[in-house]
Design an enzyme around this catalytic site. Structure first.
Site, short mmCIF file in Angstrom:
data_model
loop_
_atom_site.label_atom_id
_atom_site.label_comp_id
_atom_site.label_asym_id
_atom_site.label_seq_id
_atom_site.Cartn_x
_atom_site.Cartn_y
_atom_site.Cartn_z
N ARG A 3 57.53 43.59 21.59
CA ARG A 3 57.34 45.00 21.88
C ARG A 3 57.02 45.16 23.37
NH1 ARG A 3 54.46 43.91 17.08
NH2 ARG A 3 55.24 45.02 15.25
N HIS B 35 63.28 49.56 23.94
CA HIS B 35 62.94 49.05 22.61
C HIS B 35 64.17 48.52 21.88
CE1 HIS B 35 60.38 48.62 19.08
NE2 HIS B 35 61.36 49.14 18.36
N ARG C 50 64.31 44.69 21.60
CA ARG C 50 63.63 44.10 20.43
C ARG C 50 64.48 44.30 19.18
NH1 ARG C 50 58.86 42.89 17.45
NH2 ARG C 50 58.50 44.32 15.71
N HIS D 89 55.15 41.72 11.85
CA HIS D 89 54.98 42.80 10.89
C HIS D 89 54.07 42.38 9.74
CE1 HIS D 89 57.64 45.91 12.39
NE2 HIS D 89 58.56 45.00 12.65
N TYR E 203 66.48 44.73 8.40
CA TYR E 203 67.39 43.90 9.19
C TYR E 203 68.20 42.98 8.28
CZ TYR E 203 65.19 45.55 13.44
OH TYR E 203 64.75 46.34 14.47
#
Length: 418
Positions: A206, A314, A317, A340, A349
């Protein structure tokens, strides 16, 4: 309900000089309450008492006096009484409330909030040009605040935020770069920020995490980067170093050899030997800000050179996460790499990867179907064996290219940085 003498066992109803009927009853704590409204007919007042008595018996009753607190005041208390919120989260919640919630609903008492009123508020937001994404954020925040009023404070009997789909964001699909595009973008920014692009992408970092990296967080021998802190920008305060976004944000990420080489070159050329030295800084040695990043690295010009206008930082990422999912890694491993706590993001994903794999299978089926419909004639005995390019199912027919991860691993064959 009245007993044989005509007196009620629970509460009382009296006629006011205005001709309307007032209801009074004892709460579970013994205190006498007055109904928040009067009634035109005595039968309506009796029914109110009957329902209230049943609610108290089922422990579903809420104190109408407490429900008189205004939403704006309760929302402020809700934020103030959550000490574990990150400063950036406090700022975001306060901004969302001040911009989209309290101007419309702030003066309304909690007990007067209804689903139709919430629906009207949301419609006004959308009608005034507020995006569906931002409206969904404001709705989710309001729902969370009112859920506390229901579950914890027992001010409301149920949450009036009951609008299907109002919490869903339908943002446009963000772009995913090819590996060659990532390297082209890295080459398009000034040299001190080339490694920033590569490390963010292939480390799945991030903005706040990569901006907070110090020399001590890079292990060139092991080929890893340690994420132990993050930068947040607070209005009136400046840059603040704190913990990552979540507990899972504290992690160690392994890097491809090509990226380790780029980071090694960057440390040698642009970073002091001090273990506390920040890996990426501005021209004066100060930490980089999100606000001046575009100007600092000539971002608009760089993304234009790559041919992906509108690319956000972003999205790097996002690209890295997509590439990681395409390797076939497990959900748990993806969660650890992305930082996460929840599997939801990793599953998103993986779902995208599954769809890509299904497209490959569909292409195979199309090729097989064409072969079954129009079978090729066997070669005559005098003919030579068919060349490889004449095989029924070829890579060119399927139009299946090498995966981005394979391209990254073979970057040394193209003369790209190791």
């Amino acid at each position: 309900m009245a007993n044989k003498d005509g007196h009620r066992r629970f509460g009382s109803v009296r006629k006011l000089p205005s001709g309307r009927y007032q209801v009074r009853y004892p709460g579970p704590d013994g205190r006498i309450r007055t109904a928040p409204e009067t009634f035109a007919r005595k039968g309506d007042a009796d029914r109110y008492l009957t329902l209230t008595e049943a609610q108290i018996a089922r422990r579903e009753w809420t104190d109408p006096d407490r429900a008189k607190i205004k939403l704006g005041d309760y929302a402020k208390q809700w934020i103030d009484q959550r000490p574990n919120l990150r400063p950036r989260t406090v700022h975001l919640y306060t901004w969302l409330l001040g911009r989209y919630v309290t101007p419309y609903l702030g003066p309304v008492e909690l007990g007067q909030l209804t689903t139709p009123l919430i629906r009207e508020w949301r419609a006004k937001l959308l009608g005034n040009g507020v995006s569906q994404s931002m409206s969904a954020k404001a709705y989710r925040l309001l729902r969370a605040i009112l859920m506390t009023a229901v579950k914890e404070d027992e001010i409301l009997p149920k949450n009036p935020c009951r609008i299907p789909g109002a919490d869903q964001e339908k943002a446009s699909e963000r772009p995913v770069l090819k590996v060659a595009q990532v390297f082209k973008l890295a080459d398009a920014v000034p040299a001190p920020y080339r490694a920033l692009v590569l490390l963010t992408t292939f480390g799945c970092l991030r903005w706040g995490e990569v901006a907070a990296l110090q020399r001590q967080d890079i292990d060139l021998g092991a080929g890893t980067v340690r994420v132990r802190q993050a930068v947040t920008e607070q209005r009136g305060v400046g840059l603040v170093l704190g913990p990552p976004k979540s507990r899972a944000g504290r992690r160690t990420v392994s890097l491809p050899p090509a990226i380790v080489s780029a980071v090694r070159e960057h440390l040698a050329a642009h970073v002091d030997d001090d273990p506390d030295a920040f890996v990426f800084t501005g021209p004066t040695g100060a930490q980089i800000w999100r606000g001046n990043f575009n100007k600092l690295v000539h971002w608009p010009e760089a993304v234009a050179a790559v041919g992906v206008p509108g690319l956000h930082f972003h999205d790097l990422r996002h690209t890295g996460n997509t590439l990681a999912a395409q390797t076939g890694a497990s959900t748990r491993d993806l969660m650890a790499r992305m930082g996460h706590d929840s599997a939801q993001a990793a599953l998103i994903y993986q779902h995208a990867t599954t769809e890509a794999d299904r497209a490959i299978a569909d292409a195979l089926e199309g090729a097989l179907e064409r072969d079954r419909t129009h079978p090729r004639q066997p070669p005559a005995a005098s003919q030579a064996e068919p060349r490889e390019s004449e095989m029924d199912v070829s890579e060119s027919t399927l139009d299946v290219s090498m995966s981005e991860c394979d391209i990254l691993e073979s970057s040394k064959d193209r003369g790209e940085p190791q």
